[in-house]
Design a protein around this motif. Structure first.
Motif, PDB file in Angstrom:
ATOM      1  N   LYS A  77      -6.562 -11.224  19.648  1.00  0.00           N
ATOM      2  CA  LYS A  77      -8.009 -11.416  19.655  1.00  0.00           C
ATOM      3  C   LYS A  77      -8.698 -10.386  20.538  1.00  0.00           C
ATOM      4  CE  LYS A  77      -8.178 -16.227  18.318  1.00  0.00           C
ATOM      5  NZ  LYS A  77      -8.638 -17.558  18.608  1.00  0.00           N
ATOM      6  N   MET A  80      -8.589  -7.057  18.652  1.00  0.00           N
ATOM      7  CA  MET A  80      -9.513  -7.090  17.519  1.00  0.00           C
ATOM      8  C   MET A  80     -10.958  -6.963  17.989  1.00  0.00           C
ATOM      9  SD  MET A  80      -7.710  -9.915  15.042  1.00  0.00           S
ATOM     10  CE  MET A  80      -9.198 -10.240  14.159  1.00  0.00           C
ATOM     11  N   ARG A  87      -9.272  -4.525  13.823  1.00  0.00           N
ATOM     12  CA  ARG A  87      -9.984  -5.667  13.250  1.00  0.00           C
ATOM     13  C   ARG A  87      -9.991  -5.575  11.726  1.00  0.00           C
ATOM     14  NH1 ARG A  87     -13.985  -5.413  16.391  1.00  0.00           N
ATOM     15  NH2 ARG A  87     -15.284  -4.003  15.203  1.00  0.00           N
ATOM     16  N   GLN A  91      -8.278  -8.486   9.612  1.00  0.00           N
ATOM     17  CA  GLN A  91      -9.230  -9.354   8.917  1.00  0.00           C
ATOM     18  C   GLN A  91      -9.726  -8.701   7.644  1.00  0.00           C
ATOM     19  OE1 GLN A  91     -12.434 -10.036  11.674  1.00  0.00           O
ATOM     20  NE2 GLN A  91     -11.571 -11.967  12.336  1.00  0.00           N
TER      21      GLN A  91
END
Length: 171
Positions: A77, A80, A87, A91
């Motif tokens: 996290k 990202m 990222r 995603q």
């Protein structure tokens, strides 16, 4: 090799395999869970448990594996958040489903969203007709958000959830 180093390496491998699998199989599945999906998640967790801890079924071994998963998730996290490239790698992007009342059939088909699901999401947003939708998006978290072209219609966020014995129902 130290048995705990083995657990750390196995946990890292399983974590990144699961990230890749979720990326390949799509974001729609993240928010729309039916009975078969819940069973799949339970079976996957059971199958990868042994891949992470091997023959070590001790409390310490399980805690080490869980700790590594929490650390990896935290680090992922953070990375990202700071890296646009990473990222985009992890995603998927939001997808346009309806734009100015025009249905994007190719997107709906590719994403596996039925017309019934799209109409259900519209009803949840208080919209009856496709022509009243200014923009409908499948967001990166798997939820459908809708902006209406009618200023009198309240804007809401469509969130799917599963009710026991009823299948998938939107809230």
């Amino acid at each position: 090799m130290n048995p705990y180093i083995d657990i750390v390496l196995r946990s890292i491998a399983v974590y990144f395999f699961m990230i890749a699998a979720l990326r390949v199989f799509g974001k729609k599945e993240l928010s729309q869970l039916n009975t078969a999906d819940v069973i799949l998640i339970l079976l996957i967790s059971n199958s990868v448990q042994n891949a992470m801890v091997g023959n070590n079924s001790s409390l310490t071994g399980g805690l080490v594996a869980a700790l590594i998963l929490f650390i990896l998730n935290y680090l992922l996290k953070k990375i990202m958040f700071t890296s646009k490239f990473f990222r985009q790698l992890i995603q998927s992007k939001p997808e346009i489903l309806i734009h100015n009342g025009k249905i994007e059939f190719s997107s709906l088909s590719r994403l596996g969203i039925t017309s019934d699901e799209m109409q259900e999401a519209m009803r949840e947003h208080g919209i009856e007709y496709y022509k009243d939708v200014k923009l409908a998006m499948l967001e990166i978290d798997g939820n459908i958000s809708i902006i209406s072209g009618n200023e009198n219609i309240k804007q809401t966020h469509h969130k799917r959830k599963v009710h026991k014995n009823l299948g998938t129902i939107n809230s």
